[in-house]
Design a protein around this motif. Structure first.
Motif, PDB file in Angstrom:
ATOM      1  N   SER A   8       0.827  -1.197   0.000  1.00 19.16           N
ATOM      2  CA  SER A   8       0.000   0.000   0.000  1.00 19.16           C
ATOM      3  C   SER A   8       0.867   1.255   0.000  1.00 19.16           C
ATOM      4  O   SER A   8       2.039   1.228   0.396  1.00 19.16           O
ATOM      5  CB  SER A   8      -0.920   0.008   1.227  1.00 19.16           C
ATOM      6  OG  SER A   8      -0.155   0.146   2.415  1.00 19.16           O
ATOM      7  N   GLN A   9       0.299   2.348  -0.431  1.00 22.47           N
ATOM      8  CA  GLN A   9       1.063   3.593  -0.538  1.00 22.47           C
ATOM      9  C   GLN A   9       1.634   4.022   0.811  1.00 22.47           C
ATOM     10  O   GLN A   9       2.788   4.459   0.898  1.00 22.47           O
ATOM     11  CB  GLN A   9       0.181   4.709  -1.105  1.00 22.47           C
ATOM     12  CG  GLN A   9       0.919   6.043  -1.269  1.00 22.47           C
ATOM     13  CD  GLN A   9       0.040   7.124  -1.878  1.00 22.47           C
ATOM     14  OE1 GLN A   9      -1.040   6.853  -2.376  1.00 22.47           O
ATOM     15  NE2 GLN A   9       0.522   8.367  -1.832  1.00 22.47           N
ATOM     16  N   ALA A  10       0.832   3.896   1.867  1.00 17.34           N
ATOM     17  CA  ALA A  10       1.290   4.337   3.189  1.00 17.34           C
ATOM     18  C   ALA A  10       2.522   3.555   3.637  1.00 17.34           C
ATOM     19  O   ALA A  10       3.487   4.135   4.168  1.00 17.34           O
ATOM     20  CB  ALA A  10       0.167   4.180   4.207  1.00 17.34           C
ATOM     21  N   ILE A  11       2.521   2.220   3.429  1.00 14.91           N
ATOM     22  CA  ILE A  11       3.653   1.392   3.869  1.00 14.91           C
ATOM     23  C   ILE A  11       4.866   1.637   2.981  1.00 14.91           C
ATOM     24  O   ILE A  11       6.002   1.716   3.470  1.00 14.91           O
ATOM     25  CB  ILE A  11       3.269  -0.096   3.873  1.00 14.91           C
ATOM     26  CG1 ILE A  11       2.047  -0.329   4.769  1.00 14.91           C
ATOM     27  CG2 ILE A  11       4.443  -0.947   4.342  1.00 14.91           C
ATOM     28  CD1 ILE A  11       2.220   0.135   6.198  1.00 14.91           C
ATOM     29  N   GLN A  12       4.657   1.772   1.687  1.00 18.23           N
ATOM     30  CA  GLN A  12       5.776   2.026   0.785  1.00 18.23           C
ATOM     31  C   GLN A  12       6.434   3.375   1.080  1.00 18.23           C
ATOM     32  O   GLN A  12       7.657   3.512   1.016  1.00 18.23           O
ATOM     33  CB  GLN A  12       5.314   1.947  -0.668  1.00 18.23           C
ATOM     34  CG  GLN A  12       4.912   0.542  -1.123  1.00 18.23           C
ATOM     35  CD  GLN A  12       6.063  -0.444  -1.034  1.00 18.23           C
ATOM     36  OE1 GLN A  12       7.139  -0.201  -1.574  1.00 18.23           O
ATOM     37  NE2 GLN A  12       5.852  -1.558  -0.347  1.00 18.23           N
ATOM     38  N   GLU A  13       5.622   4.375   1.421  1.00 18.62           N
ATOM     39  CA  GLU A  13       6.193   5.668   1.800  1.00 18.62           C
ATOM     40  C   GLU A  13       6.970   5.551   3.115  1.00 18.62           C
ATOM     41  O   GLU A  13       8.030   6.159   3.276  1.00 18.62           O
ATOM     42  CB  GLU A  13       5.084   6.705   1.924  1.00 18.62           C
ATOM     43  CG  GLU A  13       4.487   7.122   0.583  1.00 18.62           C
ATOM     44  CD  GLU A  13       3.347   8.119   0.736  1.00 18.62           C
ATOM     45  OE1 GLU A  13       2.950   8.385   1.896  1.00 18.62           O
ATOM     46  OE2 GLU A  13       2.852   8.624  -0.299  1.00 18.62           O
TER      47      GLU A  13
END
Length: 296
Positions: A8-13
């Motif tokens: 997910s975007q949050a974890i990748q960020e």
């Protein structure tokens, strides 16, 4: 929960920020390795539904067991894995032959006495048999390797190494020497017979092994480094082929070609063993790894 959560975007960020991937400066290679390691850990947490208590219990295990990391790393197969990786890289590069490498273990001590001739490794008395070991250090074409230095170290009959003996009974460098060889590449030493041993009782390594349904025993063995101008430095060890744990070493140090059976007669045991080195192709081949080692 599905492991897609990690993508997910949050974890990748979070991974980018935690590893410094989105920051200027720093070591680019280290950033990439750190990011992949963190992502692998996060994936395991999600895949196995690791809860908060399990997570912090794991962190506590490593905090308390930091003094045994040198045992845990071989115990979970990572040190042997590095040997297999280096073997595979050698094969890809067309480098074959030589005595098999195997794990160094955490108990080498720098600065052992440099000696010549038929060497007695054992400074301390020990009520056990005497081991005699002889052989030659040869190159890939069977030539004698000149001016080699053979580092050798092993435990005493109680399974303890000097400098790490919890009883405090051994003198410094007992069963540890660096042997300077001559132009014929021959070596000879004798010592009090080493014993196999188990990891420290109730320690972090033993607790982990028991939790995995495994034991923490090593067979009787002798460690070696061999260094010589023009040849690749060799890290290896022999396990006694008649030891009950010879092929069930918790540290995965056993390899084919490194299992001599001592010729036992009376109070003596004799091992004849030749080492074969590969030629160095670069200066780094003649050096030791940058592993942190004990310096006495």
């Amino acid at each position: 929960m599905n492991t897609d959560f990690v993508n997910s975007q949050a974890i990748q960020e979070l991974l980018d920020r935690a590893s410094g991937a989105d920051a200027e400066g720093g070591d680019t290679r280290l950033k990439a390795i750190t990011r992949d390691l963190l992502e692998a850990i996060m994936t395991v947490i999600v895949k196995y539904d690791v809860d908060e208590s399990e997570f912090w219990n794991a962190i506590g295990f490593f905090q308390k067991g930091v003094g045994e990391f040198g045992l845990i790393v071989p115990g979970v197969g990572l040190e042997h894995f590095m040997d297999l990786v280096m073997d595979a890289r050698d094969t890809e590069a067309g480098l074959t032959g030589g005595t098999p490498r195997t794990i160094e273990g955490p108990l080498y001590v720098e600065g052992a006495p440099l000696v010549e001739g038929d060497v007695d490794l054992s400074t301390d008395p020990d009520d056990t048999d005497t081991l005699y070991m002889t052989g030659e250090v040869k190159g890939p074409d069977g030539e004698a390797v000149t001016n080699a230095i053979l580092h050798v170290w092993h435990a005493n009959s109680k399974g303890f190494y000097s400098h790490f003996d919890p009883t405090g009974a051994q003198t410094p460098f007992n069963n540890r020497r660096r042997i300077k060889l001559g132009t014929d590449g021959r070596y000879a030493f004798h010592s009090k017979m080493p014993s196999g041993y188990s990891v420290p009782p109730q320690g972090a390594t033993e607790r982990l092994m028991h939790a995995l349904g495994r034991h923490g025993n090593r067979p009787a063995h002798v460690h070696f480094f061999i260094e010589a101008p023009g040849y690749r430095t060799l890290t290896t060890q022999i396990n006694f082929g008649d030891d009950p744990f010879a092929k069930d070493d918790f540290a995965f140090g056993t390899r084919e070609g490194l299992l001599p059976v001592p010729n036992r007669q009376g109070s003596s045991a004799v091992i004849a063993f030749d080492f074969y080195l590969q030629r160095a192709h670069a200066a780094r081949d003649e050096a030791f790894s940058s592993r942190v080692r004990t310096n006495a």
